[in-house]
Design a protein around this motif. Structure first.
Motif, PDB file in Angstrom:
ATOM      1  N   PRO A 255       0.842  -1.281   0.061  1.00 32.94           N
ATOM      2  CA  PRO A 255      -0.248  -0.036  -0.018  1.00 32.94           C
ATOM      3  C   PRO A 255       0.979   1.225  -0.015  1.00 32.94           C
ATOM      4  O   PRO A 255       0.537   2.220  -0.633  1.00 32.94           O
ATOM      5  N   GLN A 256       1.984   1.267   0.592  1.00 36.95           N
ATOM      6  CA  GLN A 256       2.851   2.404   0.696  1.00 36.95           C
ATOM      7  C   GLN A 256       3.377   2.809  -0.516  1.00 36.95           C
ATOM      8  O   GLN A 256       3.633   3.969  -1.097  1.00 36.95           O
ATOM      9  N   ILE A 257       3.901   1.623  -1.178  1.00 41.53           N
ATOM     10  CA  ILE A 257       4.515   1.643  -2.685  1.00 41.53           C
ATOM     11  C   ILE A 257       3.327   2.414  -3.537  1.00 41.53           C
ATOM     12  O   ILE A 257       3.500   3.355  -4.323  1.00 41.53           O
ATOM     13  N   CYS A 258       2.012   1.778  -3.571  1.00 45.21           N
ATOM     14  CA  CYS A 258       1.228   2.183  -4.493  1.00 45.21           C
ATOM     15  C   CYS A 258       0.779   3.790  -4.187  1.00 45.21           C
ATOM     16  O   CYS A 258       0.716   4.518  -5.199  1.00 45.21           O
ATOM     17  N   GLU A 259       0.685   4.140  -2.788  1.00 46.55           N
ATOM     18  CA  GLU A 259       0.362   5.476  -2.417  1.00 46.55           C
ATOM     19  C   GLU A 259       1.396   6.437  -2.916  1.00 46.55           C
ATOM     20  O   GLU A 259       1.007   7.648  -3.298  1.00 46.55           O
ATOM     21  N   ASN A 260       2.761   6.051  -2.903  1.00 48.95           N
ATOM     22  CA  ASN A 260       3.647   6.987  -3.152  1.00 48.95           C
ATOM     23  C   ASN A 260       3.720   6.973  -4.714  1.00 48.95           C
ATOM     24  O   ASN A 260       4.045   8.392  -5.256  1.00 48.95           O
ATOM     25  N   PHE A 261       3.325   6.172  -5.542  1.00 46.76           N
ATOM     26  CA  PHE A 261       3.271   6.528  -6.845  1.00 46.76           C
ATOM     27  C   PHE A 261       2.057   7.262  -7.077  1.00 46.76           C
ATOM     28  O   PHE A 261       2.389   8.320  -8.144  1.00 46.76           O
ATOM     29  N   ALA A 262       0.972   6.965  -6.641  1.00 51.33           N
ATOM     30  CA  ALA A 262      -0.164   8.110  -6.876  1.00 51.33           C
ATOM     31  C   ALA A 262       0.199   9.565  -6.343  1.00 51.33           C
ATOM     32  O   ALA A 262       0.024  10.544  -7.001  1.00 51.33           O
ATOM     33  N   LYS A 263       0.975   9.653  -5.412  1.00 47.12           N
ATOM     34  CA  LYS A 263       1.267  10.890  -4.915  1.00 47.12           C
ATOM     35  C   LYS A 263       2.306  11.630  -5.787  1.00 47.12           C
ATOM     36  O   LYS A 263       2.136  12.784  -6.062  1.00 47.12           O
TER      37      LYS A 263
ATOM     38  N   TRP B 230       4.531 -12.604  -7.360  1.00 51.93           N
ATOM     39  CA  TRP B 230       4.170 -12.076  -8.859  1.00 51.93           C
ATOM     40  C   TRP B 230       2.790 -11.353  -8.706  1.00 51.93           C
ATOM     41  O   TRP B 230       2.554 -10.284  -9.468  1.00 51.93           O
ATOM     42  N   GLY B 231       1.904 -11.400  -7.731  1.00 56.57           N
ATOM     43  CA  GLY B 231       0.789 -10.620  -7.601  1.00 56.57           C
ATOM     44  C   GLY B 231       1.172  -9.100  -7.126  1.00 56.57           C
ATOM     45  O   GLY B 231       0.733  -8.195  -7.889  1.00 56.57           O
ATOM     46  N   LYS B 232       2.133  -9.053  -6.301  1.00 57.23           N
ATOM     47  CA  LYS B 232       2.629  -7.851  -5.683  1.00 57.23           C
ATOM     48  C   LYS B 232       3.489  -7.151  -7.086  1.00 57.23           C
ATOM     49  O   LYS B 232       3.289  -5.736  -7.359  1.00 57.23           O
ATOM     50  N   VAL B 233       4.071  -8.116  -7.780  1.00 62.76           N
ATOM     51  CA  VAL B 233       5.217  -7.301  -8.643  1.00 62.76           C
ATOM     52  C   VAL B 233       3.898  -6.967  -9.568  1.00 62.76           C
ATOM     53  O   VAL B 233       4.414  -5.796 -10.406  1.00 62.76           O
ATOM     54  N   ASP B 234       2.885  -7.607 -10.217  1.00 58.40           N
ATOM     55  CA  ASP B 234       2.046  -7.092 -11.343  1.00 58.40           C
ATOM     56  C   ASP B 234       1.371  -5.810 -10.816  1.00 58.40           C
ATOM     57  O   ASP B 234       1.066  -4.922 -11.604  1.00 58.40           O
ATOM     58  N   GLU B 235       1.110  -5.604  -9.472  1.00 53.91           N
ATOM     59  CA  GLU B 235       0.311  -4.408  -9.068  1.00 53.91           C
ATOM     60  C   GLU B 235       1.267  -3.316  -8.986  1.00 53.91           C
ATOM     61  O   GLU B 235       1.037  -1.912  -9.554  1.00 53.91           O
ATOM     62  N   ILE B 236       2.594  -3.465  -8.752  1.00 52.05           N
ATOM     63  CA  ILE B 236       3.653  -2.378  -8.845  1.00 52.05           C
ATOM     64  C   ILE B 236       3.826  -2.040 -10.323  1.00 52.05           C
ATOM     65  O   ILE B 236       3.752  -0.778 -10.441  1.00 52.05           O
ATOM     66  N   ARG B 237       4.000  -2.912 -10.895  1.00 48.53           N
ATOM     67  CA  ARG B 237       4.227  -2.535 -12.584  1.00 48.53           C
ATOM     68  C   ARG B 237       2.967  -1.998 -13.097  1.00 48.53           C
ATOM     69  O   ARG B 237       3.126  -0.983 -13.787  1.00 48.53           O
ATOM     70  N   ARG B 238       1.494  -2.062 -12.533  1.00 47.55           N
ATOM     71  CA  ARG B 238       0.464  -1.484 -13.005  1.00 47.55           C
ATOM     72  C   ARG B 238       0.593   0.090 -12.652  1.00 47.55           C
ATOM     73  O   ARG B 238       0.309   1.061 -13.310  1.00 47.55           O
ATOM     74  N   HIS B 239       1.178   0.370 -11.319  1.00 45.63           N
ATOM     75  CA  HIS B 239       1.459   1.778 -10.898  1.00 45.63           C
ATOM     76  C   HIS B 239       2.643   2.521 -11.947  1.00 45.63           C
ATOM     77  O   HIS B 239       2.317   3.610 -11.954  1.00 45.63           O
ATOM     78  N   ILE B 240       3.510   1.707 -12.011  1.00 45.69           N
ATOM     79  CA  ILE B 240       4.405   2.180 -12.937  1.00 45.69           C
ATOM     80  C   ILE B 240       3.999   2.844 -14.450  1.00 45.69           C
ATOM     81  O   ILE B 240       4.256   4.008 -14.839  1.00 45.69           O
ATOM     82  N   VAL B 241       3.410   1.905 -14.985  1.00 46.67           N
ATOM     83  CA  VAL B 241       2.454   2.466 -16.168  1.00 46.67           C
ATOM     84  C   VAL B 241       1.673   3.337 -16.161  1.00 46.67           C
ATOM     85  O   VAL B 241       1.519   4.290 -16.839  1.00 46.67           O
ATOM     86  N   ASP B 242       0.694   3.312 -14.919  1.00 45.54           N
ATOM     87  CA  ASP B 242      -0.207   4.634 -14.758  1.00 45.54           C
ATOM     88  C   ASP B 242       0.449   5.732 -14.700  1.00 45.54           C
ATOM     89  O   ASP B 242       0.153   7.057 -14.871  1.00 45.54           O
ATOM     90  N   PHE B 243       1.443   5.700 -14.046  1.00 46.28           N
ATOM     91  CA  PHE B 243       2.541   7.031 -13.935  1.00 46.28           C
ATOM     92  C   PHE B 243       3.126   7.613 -14.970  1.00 46.28           C
ATOM     93  O   PHE B 243       2.953   8.908 -15.089  1.00 46.28           O
ATOM     94  N   ARG B 244       3.389   6.849 -16.029  1.00 45.61           N
ATOM     95  CA  ARG B 244       4.176   7.300 -16.878  1.00 45.61           C
ATOM     96  C   ARG B 244       2.893   7.927 -18.029  1.00 45.61           C
ATOM     97  O   ARG B 244       3.393   8.649 -18.705  1.00 45.61           O
TER      98      ARG B 244
END
Length: 220
Positions: A34-42, A63-77
């Protein structure tokens, strides 16, 4: 090459750090999901931040967590901001995450391996027999295999079928995502992985890395 300056938001993955779902009771330097995802959004919504610099080494998560983090990278870009990633060491998970970036770097001597995927299963019936123990279980349906670990010495065909299906699905998805992210054809990526490449320069030549540099060179 994207220039990394002070207005970049720095985001760290520490070596062999476990990425958990919740913060532990005691002090830990580990990030939670949750912290990782929140930091990407901020960072995506902060006008002071031009981009993110990721340092990745030996991800301690599934892999579930890796997929979620990757999704936030893509959304950030998608906001028009950049992501630069530096891989200290990597295998399939780390590369899969890193190739979502605009630019991807690694040092010349980084330990790495892109060898494909494997699954294994352990069975303890033989050990229990030596201890004089007889496991008892009730099965409903051929794909219900929770008791097999204690009840069998070898893998059953339905269990093998399930593992192969899971493995094939992850392999196909990984190949599709990596080929799409790197602009390569899937057969090119698959051929490269099947060759068992150990040379970092070949990754660069194949277009799977932006460049092979020491980290201080990335910041110049």
């Amino acid at each position: 090459m994207i220039s990394v300056h002070a207005d970049v938001y720095f985001f760290f993955f520490f070596q062999r750090t476990q990425i958990s779902d919740v913060k532990g009771k005691f002090f830990s330097p580990a990030f939670t999901l949750p912290q990782i995802c929140e930091n990407f959004a901020k960072a995506a919504n902060d006008p002071r931040i031009a981009g993110i610099y990721l340092r990745i080494s030996s991800l301690g998560c599934g892999w579930g967590k890796v997929d979620e983090i990757r999704r936030h990278i893509v959304d950030f870009r998608k906001t028009g901001k950049f992501v630069v990633t530096y891989l200290y060491s990597f295998q399939e998970k780390e590369y899969y995450l890193g190739c979502a970036s605009d630019e991807l770097y690694a040092p010349q001597l980084a330990p790495f391996g892109l060898y494909g995927f494997a699954l294994s299963a352990s069975f303890y019936r033989g050990i229990l027999e030596k201890m004089g123990m007889e496991p008892q279980w009730v099965r409903f349906g051929k794909y219900k295999k929770a008791g097999d670990q204690m009840a069998r010495k070898t893998i059953a065909e339905p269990h093998l079928e399930v593992l192969n299906k899971l493995l094939d699905d992850r392999y196909d998805y990984w190949m599709d995502v990596v080929s799409s992210s790197t602009g390569k054809r899937r057969d090119e990526v698959e051929k490269f992985v099947n060759e068992g490449v150990y040379d970092m320069d070949r990754l660069k030549e194949a277009g799977l890395l932006t460049d092979v540099l020491y980290e201080d060179e990335v910041h110049t």
